[in-house]
Design an enzyme around this catalytic site. Sequence first.
Site, mmCIF file in Angstrom:
data_model
loop_
_atom_site.group_PDB
_atom_site.id
_atom_site.type_symbol
_atom_site.label_atom_id
_atom_site.label_comp_id
_atom_site.label_asym_id
_atom_site.label_seq_id
_atom_site.Cartn_x
_atom_site.Cartn_y
_atom_site.Cartn_z
ATOM 1 N N GLU A 161 0.805 -1.227 0.000
ATOM 2 C CA GLU A 161 0.000 0.000 0.000
ATOM 3 C C GLU A 161 0.840 1.281 0.000
ATOM 4 O OE1 GLU A 161 -2.596 -0.932 3.232
ATOM 5 O OE2 GLU A 161 -3.630 -2.446 2.034
ATOM 6 N N ASP A 182 1.322 5.443 6.544
ATOM 7 C CA ASP A 182 0.023 4.914 6.126
ATOM 8 C C ASP A 182 -0.716 4.291 7.309
ATOM 9 O OD1 ASP A 182 -2.130 3.586 5.011
ATOM 10 O OD2 ASP A 182 -0.961 2.427 3.564
#
Lengths: 621, 218
Positions: free
Chosen positions: A183, A205
Site C-alpha cells: 500500500e 500509512d
Amino acid sequence: MPFLELDVLNNPNNAILGIDLGTTNSVAAIWQDGRPTVLRPPGQNDGRIPSVLHFPEDGGIVVGRNARALATESPESSLFSVKRLMGRGLEDVRTDLDGIPFEGSETDSGLLQLEIRGKKYSPQELSARILHHVWQVAGAALGELAPLRAVITVPAYFDDAQRQATRDAARLAGLEVARIVNEPTAASLAYGLDQKNDGTVAVYDLGGGTFDVSILSIEEGVFRVLSTSGDTHLGGDDIDQTLVELALSELAGKADEATLADPAFRQGIRLSAEKCKIELSSRPESELHVVAPEHGIAWRRTIRRAELEERIAPLIQRTLDACRRAMADAKLQPSDIDEVVLVGGSTRVPAVRSQVQEFFGREPHTALDPDEVVALGAAVQGHVLSGGTRDMLLLDVTPLSLGIETMGGAVSKVIDRNSPIPTQVTEGYTTYADNQTGIDFNIVQGERELARDCRSLGTMKLSGIPPLPAGMARVAVRFSLDADGVLNVTAKEESTGTEASIDLAPMHGLTDPEVEQMLLDSYDHAQEDFDASRLANLRIEIGTMSRAVSSHLASAIGLDRDTVLDIEEAVAAAEKSATTSDVAAVQAARDELERATLPLAAALMDSVAKRALEGKTLDQV
Amino acid sequence: MEHQHAPGEECPKCWAKVSTPLFCESCKAILPATANPSPFDALGVEPSYPIDAMALRKRLLTLSRQLHPDFHIHADTGTRALAERNTAELNAAFEILSDDFRRADWIVKSLAGPSESDERQMPSEFLAEVMEWNETVEDARDAPADSPARAELDPLATSLEEQRARVMSEISDRLVPLPEAHAPVLREVRRRLNAVRYIDRTLGEIAELRLADASSER
C-alpha cells in the site's frame, strides 16, 4: 535486432484494475485518458466502498454501501474488518473476535472460519465477496465489464500467509492477480506522478486496521523502497476501540454483564465510536451515544478532542516506534527525508498529523486524498503492468526476515528483512542418518532469535533425496521471494542431480486444490447465491425509498393528489412484494416505486435544497 | 552445469558481447539463468573490493528497467519465469556488492579462502574486550533510561564505530589488489571479518536499546 514491444496500449482488454482492499473501505481505480481515475459508483462522489458484509435472515450476502447502511440497525448480522482475520489462526484473532457477532473456529489445518447463518466461511471467502462486489462497482462505473485482471494492494508489513490469503481471495472472486503491491509503495507512485521530483520520501500509512511506514528513494522514475516497518494490527479500528472501552467502563454499572459482552451490542458501540472520532477531527468536542432500547440503554457522553488524544497517545507512539525502526534500517535521519506523504483515513486525526510533523520535522504532503491514493497508485502499477509505460518502476522489499528453525529452536536467517524483491538465496543442507530420504524444515518469518517467537509459515517436507550415507547428500534448497513477496521453495540433490520435492502445507491458508474446490462449489451455487443477494439488495433499496417517501412526502410542495396516491400505492405494493421471494416481481415493484417517486424527487429538487440535491435520485436524498 | 554467459562472452541470440550473464543489452534478450553467477558478473562491473556506490546503483536501475518481471507480464511463461529469476539474482548480487562486509566476505569465499567457522578462534585479548562490551551493554539494559550505566553506551558505540572503520580499512588494504586464490592473506581478512561480526552484534544491541529508549521517552 530491434526490440519489439507488444502493442498493448490500444488494447483495452489488457487493462488492469487497481484495487485497494482495505480494512474499512475498498477503492477501485483504473488508468484512463492518461491518468489514474477512481471508479465511483454511478451517482456517487465517494469512491469508498465499505468493506462490510451483511447476512440477511433469508439468505444471500449484501456487500458495500447497502451492508454498511444495514449494519447500524442490525449489527448482529453484519461483519466488519475481515482483513484483520486474513492469514491468521484462531489464537491470533481472539480479541478481534470479541467484537464480531459470529462464532470463530479453526479447521485441522489451522484455517480460521466464521459460522454465519449455519454456514462456515474462511476470511479468504469473505474477502472474495468484497472483491467481487468492488469489481461489480468498477463495472457499473465503467459502463462495461470491468477487467478481470487486477493489481491488489496489501499492507507492506503483511507476512507471507497474509499475502497468500489475499491472493487466494482474489482467485475465489474470479480475478487474476497481476501483482500484489504494498500500500505505501502504491501511494508513492500516485505521489510521484503528482510531483515528478526525485528525492527521498517517507510514506506514513495509517488505515482502518493496519499501519505501515515505508522509506523510498525516487530516482528517474524508479521507486526504490529502502526500508519498511509497521504493524498489521494497528489502525483506526484501535482508535475506535479506545472509545468503546470508555463507553463499556462507564456503562458497567448501568447494564448487565451479558449485554456488555454481547458482540452485537459492542459492534453498535463501535459504530457510534467511529462517528464520534470522525467528528472530533473537525470539532473540539462531540457526543458518544449508546442507544439500545432492547437492553433499556440510552447513554450519552460528551467527548473532548483532548480526551481522545490522551487515549490514543500510546497508539500514535507505536506508529512512531515503527518510523524510528524504518529510519534506522534505511540508515537515514529525519532531516534526510524530502517529503512525508500521509495515507489512510486515520491520518485525518489532527493528533496523528501533528505528531508525524514533529517526528520528521516537516509539514506532511496532504494534496492527495488519503482514502484514494493507494487505489490510484494501484491503477498506475496496473498501467505499467499492462505494458502502457516503462517510465516507472517499483522496486520493493520484503518486510520480514525469513529463516529456518535449527536444532535447538534457534532461527537461521536465510533472507534479511528489507531485502529487495524478487530475491533468492540457495542454502546447502545434508542428511544426519544413513539412507535418510527426507528432511523437515520449519520456515519462519520475523526478527526474533527463537523460532517459537516468530511466525511459522508451515513445515516444509523435503523428500526424494536418494539414499546415501549420512552427510553425503548435498541438498541445495533455493528460497525465493517473488515480486509479490510470496515464498517459493525448490530443492535439488546435487551429487546425483535428483530434484527433491517440496511439500509446504500453508499455515492458516488454503491449498490450491481447496481453492479450486471452492471455485467449483461457487459455480454450482452461483444462481442461488446471486438470486438471494439480489433479493436482499432489492429489499434494502425498497426500504430506503419508502423511508424517504414517508419523511418527505408530507412536506413536498406542488404534488397533485393523483401523484401522491400513485406514490402511496407504489410504496404499499413494493413493501408487500418485498416480503416475497420472487426476484423478478420484487425487481418490478422496486422499479415501479422508483418511477412513481420521480415527481417527488423533482419536487424536492425545486425546493430550497435544489442546489445541494442536483443530479441525485430520491434514494440518495 | 549450464553454460555461463560471463561478461565478455557472446550472446547466444545475437552474438554481441554481453556485460552480464543475466541479460543481453544489445538484443534485449533475457539470458537463460545460470546457477549462482558472481555478483560482479551479474551487475556487469569489474571484480574489485573498492566499489563506486553511485555507479553500482545506476547499473541496478538500468538493468532493472530491462529485466524486471513487471515489464514481461505479457511474455510467455518461460520468459516470465526467467525475468523473475534473473531479477532475483540481480537483487541478491546488489545486496552483496552494496555492503562492504558482505562484499569482502564474498571475495574471500570466491577465492577459496577460509570460511567463517574455519577461523572461529579469536585472540584471547580480543575476546576479553568483547566480554567488556557485553558487560557494558548488559548493565545498561538492566538500568533505567537516564542512568549513568546507559550513558556508557554512547562512548562504547563511538569507539566500536571507530574500531570497525579501522578493521574494514585493514581488510581493504589486504584486498587491493585482489589476492590470488588460496592466498595466505585471505586468512588475515577472514579473521578481521569475524572481528567485525562481533563488533556488529554489539552495535546492533546498542541500536535496539536506543530504539527502545526513544520509544519510552515520551
